[in-house]
Write an enzyme that holds these catalytic residues in place. Structure first.
Site, short mmCIF file in Angstrom:
data_model
loop_
_atom_site.label_atom_id
_atom_site.label_comp_id
_atom_site.label_asym_id
_atom_site.label_seq_id
_atom_site.Cartn_x
_atom_site.Cartn_y
_atom_site.Cartn_z
N ARG A 152 1.07 -1.74 -0.24
CA ARG A 152 -0.32 -0.63 -0.09
C ARG A 152 0.26 1.10 -0.23
NH1 ARG A 152 -1.36 2.52 4.68
NH2 ARG A 152 -3.33 2.97 3.36
N ASP A 167 -1.30 8.52 8.78
CA ASP A 167 -2.09 7.30 9.04
C ASP A 167 -1.00 6.42 10.43
OD1 ASP A 167 -3.17 5.81 6.93
OD2 ASP A 167 -1.07 4.03 6.48
#
Length: 245
Positions: A152, A167
């Protein structure tokens, strides 16, 4: 990125690698995956890959020949990293995910049984990595978790290349709270600052929330984070608020 998995159970990877982000990464040509069943590389008529440990003891140990032979069948480069999934290894975290996302070729050796013949560890492996202080039946599940975390981060995999920037753990802190529509739900409302349109105030609020949330939920991370004087003030105000509440 190319990823090879040395495994006795290649079918375990089908569901994970053919869904969601990992499938889209392959469809875009950003990821190439391959499973290698090292049972096919055993040097005996019964395709036996394990044997009893020298010196006695419990369980069975993976033999060196199948794994060495399987590794020899894989085309490697100077950039290839060979990862042994092992509870004795370096703990996997976001910084290691970022590091491995820069690699062109990864090979995961997924073991089973009591462990590996030590010659595999000594002569084939560049990295020993652990998912945590616990023992699993095999290395397939950790390899899939690591793959998801690493892929990702590759440019072009996510719809927005900035999606992973905020994140949790990316900057050493936990992520700030997120809200979406409706603005009010069962008398619970979205913080006014997020509706203000003032991006400077929004960014300030989000940073404060990251500091507070990390201090509250993961004080071990706060100890490692380079707190500014303003960050320390945020924590002190939060402590006073807790006392008053």
């Amino acid at each position: 990125m190319k990823i090879d998995y040395l495994t006795l159970f290649p079918e375990m990877f089908n569901g994970v690698l053919n869904q969601s982000i990992l499938k889209r990464a392959q469809d875009k040509g950003l990821l190439q995956v391959n499973t290698v069943d090292f049972r096919h590389f055993a040097e005996n008529k019964h395709n036996q890959v394990d044997d009893y440990p020298f010196g006695g003891g419990q369980g069975m140990v993976l033999k060196p020949e199948p794994v060495f032979n399987a590794m020899a069948s894989i085309e490697k480069t100077a950039d290839t990293r060979v990862v042994l999934m092992c509870p004795q290894g370096r703990p996997f975290d976001q910084s290691l995910a970022n590091e491995l996302s820069e690699v062109e070729h990864l090979v995961f050796i997924c073991g089973h049984y009591e462990g590996y013949d030590e010659r595999i560890r000594q002569h084939l492996v560049t990295d020993e990595i652990s998912m945590g202080d616990y023992v699993l039946t095999g290395g397939e599940l950790p390899a899939m978790v690591m793959t998801d975390a690493i892929v990702r981060l590759l440019p072009g995999v996510l719809g927005n290349n900035q999606s992973h920037v905020d994140d949790s753990f990316q900057d050493g802190l936990l992520e700030f709270p997120q809200y979406t529509r409706p603005r009010e739900y069962q008398s619970m409302t979205v913080p006014d600052v997020l509706l203000s349109g003032n991006h400077a105030n929004i960014e300030k609020w989000r940073h404060e929330q990251k500091i507070i949330r990390t201090f509250e939920k993961r004080p071990d991370l706060i100890e490692l984070y380079n707190l500014s004087d303003e960050d320390k003030d945020i924590i002190e105000r939060y402590k006073k608020q807790l006392k008053n509440d």
